[in-house]
Scaffold this motif. Sequence first.
Motif, mmCIF file in Angstrom:
data_model
loop_
_atom_site.group_PDB
_atom_site.id
_atom_site.type_symbol
_atom_site.label_atom_id
_atom_site.label_comp_id
_atom_site.label_asym_id
_atom_site.label_seq_id
_atom_site.Cartn_x
_atom_site.Cartn_y
_atom_site.Cartn_z
ATOM 1 N N ASP A 47 1.264 10.119 -2.927
ATOM 2 C CA ASP A 47 1.584 11.514 -3.240
ATOM 3 C C ASP A 47 2.906 11.628 -3.994
ATOM 4 O OD1 ASP A 47 -0.725 12.311 -1.972
ATOM 5 O OD2 ASP A 47 0.279 12.869 -0.094
ATOM 6 N N ASP A 48 3.851 10.759 -3.664
ATOM 7 C CA ASP A 48 5.169 10.800 -4.298
ATOM 8 C C ASP A 48 5.195 10.168 -5.683
ATOM 9 O OD1 ASP A 48 6.281 12.095 -2.145
ATOM 10 O OD2 ASP A 48 7.097 10.276 -1.228
ATOM 11 N N HIS A 49 4.138 9.403 -6.035
ATOM 12 C CA HIS A 49 4.161 8.666 -7.299
ATOM 13 C C HIS A 49 2.962 8.970 -8.187
ATOM 14 C CE1 HIS A 49 7.057 6.442 -4.826
ATOM 15 N NE2 HIS A 49 7.619 6.102 -5.965
ATOM 16 N N GLY A 50 2.369 10.132 -7.987
ATOM 17 C CA GLY A 50 1.314 10.579 -8.889
ATOM 18 C C GLY A 50 0.054 9.740 -8.840
ATOM 19 N N ILE A 51 -0.248 9.163 -7.676
ATOM 20 C CA ILE A 51 -1.410 8.287 -7.536
ATOM 21 C C ILE A 51 -2.484 9.001 -6.728
ATOM 22 C CG2 ILE A 51 -2.261 6.077 -6.644
ATOM 23 C CD1 ILE A 51 0.670 5.044 -6.941
ATOM 24 N N GLN A 52 -3.614 9.191 -7.328
ATOM 25 C CA GLN A 52 -4.723 9.810 -6.611
ATOM 26 C C GLN A 52 -5.441 8.806 -5.721
ATOM 27 O OE1 GLN A 52 -5.878 12.879 -6.270
ATOM 28 N NE2 GLN A 52 -7.705 12.283 -5.085
ATOM 29 N N THR A 53 -5.712 7.607 -6.275
ATOM 30 C CA THR A 53 -6.524 6.631 -5.553
ATOM 31 C C THR A 53 -5.883 5.254 -5.655
ATOM 32 O OG1 THR A 53 -8.524 7.864 -6.128
ATOM 33 C CG2 THR A 53 -8.827 5.616 -5.299
#
Length: 322
Positions: A47-53
């Motif tokens: 969530d903090d690093h723009g990662i969905q999956t």
Amino acid sequence: MNTALRIDTHQHILPPEYAEWMHAKGIRPGGVDLPAWSEPAARAFMDDHGIQTGILSLSTPGVWFGDDTEARGWARQINEFSAEVVRGRPDRFGFFATLTLPDVAGALTEARYALDTLHADGIVLLANNDGRYLGDPGFAPLLEFLHDREAVVFIHPGELPAPPVPGIPTFTADFLLDTTRTALSLILTGAMDKYPGIKFVLAHAGGFVPYIASRIMLTIFTTNTDVRQSEPTDRQDAEGDPLAVLKQFYYDIALSASPSALPSLLAVADPDHITYGSDFPFAPPAAVGLINSQYENYPLDPTLRTAIDRGNCETLFPRLKQ
């Protein structure tokens, strides 16, 4: 922070019982302490690093320590644990299944189970297994199976089959050489030609592969008569470029998206074959944030950045396509 819904192909899982096993053995992967892992911590990091999956995988040293039966038991346990995490949040996680190389029979059994029953997104293989690199003829039955299944195979480095240099953690340079060695093994043994159905993803921008591309070209010409004397083959594009084989690999940018590393990668890799990677939790969030900042400030074409962040992975993993 980049708000792209990234797909992270280089994110690790550390099931609690496996972590206890590693601690009991006194193993420090890559020469560093084993980090803590939990599903909530992984989701918070993403969530903090723009990662969905995050596509989860077991890192070095894997599960084989000379006992095939032991390795098979641990591989099954880790893969079932990983599959359970994915079942709970299939939008947030996928997984590469752990196998038992150099135990090929066990690896084939586990690969079938992982792909057919657990619905793994792919397979993770260490670059060398008991000192044997992936082009080793003894591994051919597994590569043929993975080719037939058109599998995504994430290649992660391990400890070199050589003593470490005192005072230098092996993740610093040895890991990069290990990946480079196995890429060369796959090229020079003809495995890249024989098994084009496998989608190999090389960790850390391929180790030294992009930087030494000209040396690889020289090696191809000095060690492979067929390539040197023939018309263009699968290894060569229409202009006879023997380095076209390097474009068959996929490359993640975990810890490799710096202004010094990206130009070499972009000069060698197919733009459709580059994926985002974080190396969490072995790379702490602060380090990932620094590398991400360099990557986000690097002057990339927006279309290419979108492809690296997500689009190329949607091709590799159609179930994640938005």
